[in-house]
Design an enzyme around this catalytic site. Structure first.
Site, PDB file in Angstrom:
ATOM      1  N   CYS A   1       0.832  -1.207   0.000  1.00 17.51           N
ATOM      2  CA  CYS A   1       0.000   0.000   0.000  1.00 17.51           C
ATOM      3  C   CYS A   1       0.869   1.259   0.000  1.00 17.51           C
ATOM      4  O   CYS A   1       1.367   1.670   1.060  1.00 17.51           O
ATOM      5  CB  CYS A   1      -0.928  -0.008   1.220  1.00 17.51           C
ATOM      6  SG  CYS A   1      -1.973   1.449   1.344  1.00 17.51           S
TER       7      CYS A   1
ATOM      8  N   CYS B   1      -0.501   4.188   2.052  1.00 24.03           N
ATOM      9  CA  CYS B   1      -0.280   4.045   3.497  1.00 24.03           C
ATOM     10  C   CYS B   1       1.181   4.300   3.864  1.00 24.03           C
ATOM     11  O   CYS B   1       1.475   4.976   4.839  1.00 24.03           O
ATOM     12  CB  CYS B   1      -0.621   2.638   3.978  1.00 24.03           C
ATOM     13  SG  CYS B   1      -2.102   1.916   3.296  1.00 24.03           S
ATOM     14  N   ASP B   2       2.092   3.707   3.101  1.00 23.39           N
ATOM     15  CA  ASP B   2       3.489   3.646   3.548  1.00 23.39           C
ATOM     16  C   ASP B   2       4.462   4.516   2.762  1.00 23.39           C
ATOM     17  O   ASP B   2       5.608   4.683   3.185  1.00 23.39           O
ATOM     18  CB  ASP B   2       3.984   2.182   3.493  1.00 23.39           C
ATOM     19  CG  ASP B   2       3.167   1.281   4.410  1.00 23.39           C
ATOM     20  OD1 ASP B   2       2.681   1.788   5.435  1.00 23.39           O
ATOM     21  OD2 ASP B   2       2.996   0.095   4.102  1.00 23.39           O
TER      22      ASP B   2
END
Ligand code: NAP
Length: 305
Positions: free
Chosen positions: A133, A136-137
């Site tokens: 992701c 997200c990261d």
């Protein structure tokens, strides 16, 4: 056990659906085979859920969502549902111990999981540089080189996104042509930070405590090289979690459940919410929205029965 509504799956979509349904005084049970939270619980830090100005751990947000749903009376049961059958105007669900649950309406919120390649280092370094992701990261990789695996819309879109942070994005694709939309391809081709490794496959992710590199192999001549990356993002497809559900509702070619904008599926009384649905953006925020809509639609369906 009989209730008006069963919510299948305890990620953000299911927990939001369960919360809205319980608050509307619909007798509901949420069935989850693991810990509530789904993929959210496995995300280390959530930085993009509105209202949480300071980043919150995914596990902590999962507990908060579960507590919030239970506060309105939602019952949460841990069980692995193996089959779902339509019976008259309702549905019966059977778990792996033979326990049967029946309901008049069903919300499927079982989610999806990224396809894993299973190469050495992938599992061992998950969360330590291996990610599925970028939204997200990605921000954790400011000033690093990263690798993105895949040639579809997700891989190319996320490679473009990662150029905001990474000094170089190595896009590793097994063929000499991308599957992604032409528009996305043109965007990627115009970005000097994206280096495409055509006809290459990842062989191993190296590193002990965190990712230090990725070894890739040419599909044409078998030669190998090591790329010094701090992060590896896999986008080799998503698989919906619809085991035992495929005969119940219509899906797209990849198995994602088709719904209208009320979250209704092809089967009256069955709604779907979150990542298991055929949709554009898979985020906690969009899952929660789907869950709330599905509960609202289920309420109207039950009132009409
Ligand atoms: P996808 O379209 O299935 O693409 C997966 C990519 O991974 C393909 O390029 C495939 O290569 C590669 N791949 C698969 N197995 C592999 C393996 N064993 N080793 C190496 N590479 C492998 O998945 P996706 O990109 O996640 O997209 C999923 C769906 O969401 C699609 O319908 C897509 O259109 C949609 N989506 C749309 C957008 C958008 O419209 N902006 C954004 C994201 C996703 P090959 O090409 O050689 O098969």
């Amino acid at each position: 056990m009989h209730t008006d509504l069963v919510v299948l799956g305890g990620g953000p979509a299911g927990l939001a659906a369960g919360m809205y349904a319980s608050r509307a005084r619909i007798s509901s049970v949420l069935i989850e085979k693991g810990q509530p939270g789904g993929q959210m619980a496995a995300t280390e830090i959530v930085e993009n859920y509105p209202g949480f100005v300071d980043p919150i751990y995914g596990a902590e947000l999962s507990l908060k969502m579960e507590a919030h749903a239970r506060k309105f009376g939602l019952e949460v049961v841990q069980a692995d549902i193996l089959s779902v059958e339509k019976e008259g105007k309702g549905f019966t669900l059977t778990d792996d111990s033979g326990t049967v649950y029946s309901c008049r309406a069903l919300i499927i919120a079982t989610g999806a999981s990224p396809v894993k390649l299973g190469i050495p280092g992938e599992l061992e370094l998950a969360g330590k540089g291996v990610s599925y992701c970028a939204v997200c990261d990605g921000p954790f990789f400011r000033d690093f080189e990263v690798a993105v695996i895949g040639g579809g819309d997700s891989a190319v879109q996320e490679a473009v996104y990662l150029t905001r942070f990474a000094t170089r994005v190595h896009l590793i694709h097994r063929r000499d042509e991308l599957r992604a939309l032409k528009e996305l391809q043109e965007k990627a081709f115009g970005m000097p930070r994206i280096v495409i490794h055509w006809s290459h496959v990842p062989v191993e992710i190296t590193g002990v405590r965190e990712v230090e590199g990725i070894r890739i192999r040419s599909a044409k001549d078998g030669s190998e090289e090591n790329l010094p990356v701090g992060g590896v993002f896999f986008y080799v497809g998503l698989k919906p979690s619809t085991e035992g559900l495929k005969d119940l509702v219509d899906t797209d070619y990849a198995g994602f459940i088709l719904t209208d904008d009320t979250m209704a599926t092809s089967t009256p009384g069955v709604f779907a919410a979150g990542d298991v649905r055929c949709k554009q953006l898979r985020q906690i925020a969009t899952a929660v929205g789907d869950g709330a809509t599905a509960a609202f639609s289920a309420q109207h369906y039950l009132e009409k029965l």
